[in-house]
Every structure is written in C-alpha cells, then in structure tokens.
Design a protein around this motif. Structure first.
Motif, PDB file in Angstrom:
ATOM      1  N   THR A 117       0.832  -1.204   0.000  1.00  0.00           N
ATOM      2  CA  THR A 117       0.000   0.000   0.000  1.00  0.00           C
ATOM      3  C   THR A 117       0.862   1.249   0.000  1.00  0.00           C
ATOM      4  O   THR A 117       0.597   2.214  -0.729  1.00  0.00           O
ATOM      5  N   ARG A 118       1.929   1.224   0.798  1.00  0.00           N
ATOM      6  CA  ARG A 118       2.815   2.383   0.866  1.00  0.00           C
ATOM      7  C   ARG A 118       3.581   2.563  -0.444  1.00  0.00           C
ATOM      8  O   ARG A 118       3.772   3.688  -0.911  1.00  0.00           O
ATOM      9  N   ARG A 119       3.999   1.456  -1.031  1.00  0.00           N
ATOM     10  CA  ARG A 119       4.713   1.561  -2.311  1.00  0.00           C
ATOM     11  C   ARG A 119       3.804   2.101  -3.407  1.00  0.00           C
ATOM     12  O   ARG A 119       4.224   2.888  -4.257  1.00  0.00           O
ATOM     13  N   ALA A 120       2.534   1.691  -3.363  1.00  0.00           N
ATOM     14  CA  ALA A 120       1.585   2.198  -4.354  1.00  0.00           C
ATOM     15  C   ALA A 120       1.383   3.700  -4.191  1.00  0.00           C
ATOM     16  O   ALA A 120       1.292   4.440  -5.182  1.00  0.00           O
ATOM     17  N   ALA A 121       1.336   4.148  -2.942  1.00  0.00           N
ATOM     18  CA  ALA A 121       1.169   5.582  -2.695  1.00  0.00           C
ATOM     19  C   ALA A 121       2.369   6.364  -3.206  1.00  0.00           C
ATOM     20  O   ALA A 121       2.219   7.427  -3.829  1.00  0.00           O
ATOM     21  N   ARG A 122       3.558   5.837  -2.964  1.00  0.00           N
ATOM     22  CA  ARG A 122       4.758   6.543  -3.423  1.00  0.00           C
ATOM     23  C   ARG A 122       4.854   6.520  -4.953  1.00  0.00           C
ATOM     24  O   ARG A 122       5.343   7.471  -5.573  1.00  0.00           O
ATOM     25  N   SER A 123       4.381   5.440  -5.563  1.00  0.00           N
ATOM     26  CA  SER A 123       4.434   5.352  -7.030  1.00  0.00           C
ATOM     27  C   SER A 123       3.488   6.344  -7.692  1.00  0.00           C
ATOM     28  O   SER A 123       3.664   6.705  -8.860  1.00  0.00           O
ATOM     29  N   LEU A 124       2.462   6.786  -6.936  1.00  0.00           N
ATOM     30  CA  LEU A 124       1.532   7.777  -7.459  1.00  0.00           C
ATOM     31  C   LEU A 124       2.065   9.200  -7.313  1.00  0.00           C
ATOM     32  O   LEU A 124       1.383  10.157  -7.679  1.00  0.00           O
ATOM     33  N   GLY A 125       3.262   9.323  -6.753  1.00  0.00           N
ATOM     34  CA  GLY A 125       3.881  10.635  -6.634  1.00  0.00           C
ATOM     35  C   GLY A 125       3.758  11.270  -5.270  1.00  0.00           C
ATOM     36  O   GLY A 125       4.150  12.434  -5.104  1.00  0.00           O
ATOM     37  N   MET A 126       3.223  10.534  -4.287  1.00  0.00           N
ATOM     38  CA  MET A 126       3.112  11.099  -2.944  1.00  0.00           C
ATOM     39  C   MET A 126       4.485  11.233  -2.310  1.00  0.00           C
ATOM     40  O   MET A 126       5.349  10.362  -2.488  1.00  0.00           O
ATOM     41  N   THR A 127       4.669  12.310  -1.538  1.00  0.00           N
ATOM     42  CA  THR A 127       5.898  12.464  -0.777  1.00  0.00           C
ATOM     43  C   THR A 127       5.821  11.596   0.464  1.00  0.00           C
ATOM     44  O   THR A 127       4.775  11.022   0.790  1.00  0.00           O
ATOM     45  N   TYR A 128       6.942  11.519   1.193  1.00  0.00           N
ATOM     46  CA  TYR A 128       6.972  10.734   2.427  1.00  0.00           C
ATOM     47  C   TYR A 128       5.948  11.269   3.423  1.00  0.00           C
ATOM     48  O   TYR A 128       5.222  10.499   4.064  1.00  0.00           O
ATOM     49  N   THR A 129       5.861  12.588   3.539  1.00  0.00           N
ATOM     50  CA  THR A 129       4.915  13.197   4.480  1.00  0.00           C
ATOM     51  C   THR A 129       3.480  12.930   4.051  1.00  0.00           C
ATOM     52  O   THR A 129       2.618  12.611   4.894  1.00  0.00           O
ATOM     53  N   GLN A 130       3.198  13.049   2.764  1.00  0.00           N
ATOM     54  CA  GLN A 130       1.848  12.767   2.270  1.00  0.00           C
ATOM     55  C   GLN A 130       1.481  11.305   2.467  1.00  0.00           C
ATOM     56  O   GLN A 130       0.331  10.980   2.793  1.00  0.00           O
ATOM     57  N   ASP A 131       2.455  10.436   2.291  1.00  0.00           N
ATOM     58  CA  ASP A 131       2.223   9.003   2.519  1.00  0.00           C
ATOM     59  C   ASP A 131       1.813   8.755   3.966  1.00  0.00           C
ATOM     60  O   ASP A 131       0.864   8.018   4.241  1.00  0.00           O
ATOM     61  N   LEU A 132       2.514   9.397   4.894  1.00  0.00           N
ATOM     62  CA  LEU A 132       2.198   9.209   6.315  1.00  0.00           C
ATOM     63  C   LEU A 132       0.832   9.775   6.669  1.00  0.00           C
ATOM     64  O   LEU A 132       0.020   9.103   7.330  1.00  0.00           O
ATOM     65  N   THR A 133       0.554  10.997   6.257  1.00  0.00           N
ATOM     66  CA  THR A 133      -0.673  11.674   6.680  1.00  0.00           C
ATOM     67  C   THR A 133      -1.922  11.144   5.980  1.00  0.00           C
ATOM     68  O   THR A 133      -2.997  11.090   6.592  1.00  0.00           O
ATOM     69  N   ASN A 134      -1.805  10.753   4.718  1.00  0.00           N
ATOM     70  CA  ASN A 134      -2.979  10.346   3.949  1.00  0.00           C
ATOM     71  C   ASN A 134      -3.201   8.838   3.904  1.00  0.00           C
ATOM     72  O   ASN A 134      -4.337   8.390   3.680  1.00  0.00           O
ATOM     73  N   ILE A 135      -2.156   8.067   4.093  1.00  0.00           N
ATOM     74  CA  ILE A 135      -2.273   6.609   3.983  1.00  0.00           C
ATOM     75  C   ILE A 135      -2.009   5.921   5.319  1.00  0.00           C
ATOM     76  O   ILE A 135      -2.865   5.211   5.848  1.00  0.00           O
ATOM     77  N   VAL A 136      -0.827   6.150   5.875  1.00  0.00           N
ATOM     78  CA  VAL A 136      -0.394   5.376   7.036  1.00  0.00           C
ATOM     79  C   VAL A 136      -1.196   5.726   8.283  1.00  0.00           C
ATOM     80  O   VAL A 136      -1.746   4.839   8.956  1.00  0.00           O
ATOM     81  N   PHE A 137      -1.267   7.004   8.626  1.00  0.00           N
ATOM     82  CA  PHE A 137      -1.904   7.392   9.886  1.00  0.00           C
ATOM     83  C   PHE A 137      -3.386   7.016   9.954  1.00  0.00           C
ATOM     84  O   PHE A 137      -3.834   6.513  10.998  1.00  0.00           O
TER      85      PHE A 137
END
Length: 217
Positions: A117-137
């Motif tokens: 899930t995290r790799r998919a988010a990063r592949s869509l162009g999300m930054t590390y911070t966006q990955d944390l706030t929008n996906i992980v948290f």
C-alpha cells in the motif's frame, strides 16, 4: 435496616478525589500519547542507531513497576531540591509510563499498514509526508484505537498509585473515609461505582468510533 455514617460532605470528598483522578489521567494520557506517537513513529521508521536507544529507554519504563517509578521520582525531587509538587511528579511519571506503552501501540499500527500500500502511494507521486498523513496514519489509527482505549482505562486505574507520594485521589480519599467511618464494604463499593462511571463513557466512545469506521468501510 441498613444504616451508614456517610454524609453528603463525605460523598463530596470522594468526588473531589475522583476529580483529581480524572485530572491526572487527562494530563498523563495527553502527554503520554503525544510522546508515544513521536517514539512510535521513530521506532517504526528510524534507523537502528536511533531506534535501539529509544527502545532501551522505553523497555526500562515498561519493566520497572510504576510504584517504584513514583517513589524514585519523588525521592530524586527532594534530593535535587526541585521546586515541583507531588501532583506534577505524578503526572510526569505516569505520562512517561503511558508513552512507553503508547509507542508500541503506534509502532504496531504503523507496521500493520501493508508495504504494498505504501509503495503504491509513493508510485503515485506522494511524498513521504503525504504518505504518512494520507495513507499510514488513517489506517494505523483504526488499528491502534482499541489498544489506546484500553491503555487509557488502565492509566485511570494506575492513578491510584499516586497515593504513595501524598496525592489524595479517589482511592486515597476512600481509604481516609474507611479509616474514619469503619465501613469498608460500603465506601469501597461507592468508590468502585465512581471508577465505573468514569471509565464507562470512554469505553463506549471507543466502541462507537470503531463501529462508525466499520460502517464507513
């Protein structure tokens, strides 16, 4: 016929103790949750050279009985001549203790997010911070909430140990009344009822949030 020497003033005394219990619980859970989120995030994402010392300190806080931590902290306060109250000592010690457990709850919630899930988010162009706030948290919050509610209820009961450093909370106030009135079963039953009335809304709130999240999935 049942008779008691308990007066309305005695009930108010118990409620004052309950107020102290709630106040200590609030500050301990607030401080412990903030620190626990920071430590948990570090434990889940930081390199080993930062993760290891943080984990070592948290292991100490979880391993040493809370009563010993209260007594040692209060003793060092006197030795170092620190101008802080026993109430402050109780809140700080309990907050650190809470943080040690909250950190593992947060770490477990973060690690529960699938790496794909995290790799998919990063592949869509999300930054590390966006990955944390929008996906992980958001995902981690759902995983961690039941354990955090349990931790909060446990902290509320652990506040009873602050009586050893001179704070009159609910349990200590009930002990004072038991000593004076010699009605232990009745007074402790009232104290237990007050603990239940303080804990029940927190437990129900957690259950309601979980149910709402399941319905929205």
């Amino acid at each position: 016929m049942f008779e008691t020497s308990l007066t309305w003033n005695d009930v108010l005394f118990l409620l004052q103790g309950a107020g102290t219990t709630l106040t200590i619980t609030f500050w301990a859970v607030l401080g412990g949750t903030i620190l626990g989120m920071l430590f948990g995030l570090a434990r889940a994402t930081a390199p080993w050279w930062l993760n290891a010392p943080i984990g070592f300190v948290l292991d100490i806080l979880r391993s040493v009985p809370l009563l010993i931590q209260f007594v040692l902290a209060n003793s060092f306060k006197s030795i170092l001549k620190l101008n802080v109250t026993a109430f402050t000592v109780g809140c700080v010690v309990l907050a650190l203790y809470t943080a040690a457990y909250c950190a593992e709850i947060v770490r477990g919630g973060i690690l529960a997010v699938p790496p794909t899930t995290r790799r998919a988010a990063r592949s869509l162009g999300m930054t590390y911070t966006q990955d944390l706030t929008n996906i992980v948290f958001p995902i981690a919050l759902r995983v961690a909430l039941p354990s955090w509610i349990g931790l909060t209820l446990g902290v509320m009961k652990d506040t009873a140990l602050v009586l050893w450093i001179g704070i009159v909370e609910l349990l200590r106030s009930s002990q004072i009344l038991v000593t004076r009135l010699q009605e232990p079963l009745f007074i402790l039953s009232i104290a237990g009822l007050i603990y239940f009335l303080m804990s029940f809304p927190i437990a129900r709130l957690g259950a309601r949030l979980e149910k709402r999240w399941r319905e929205n999935d």
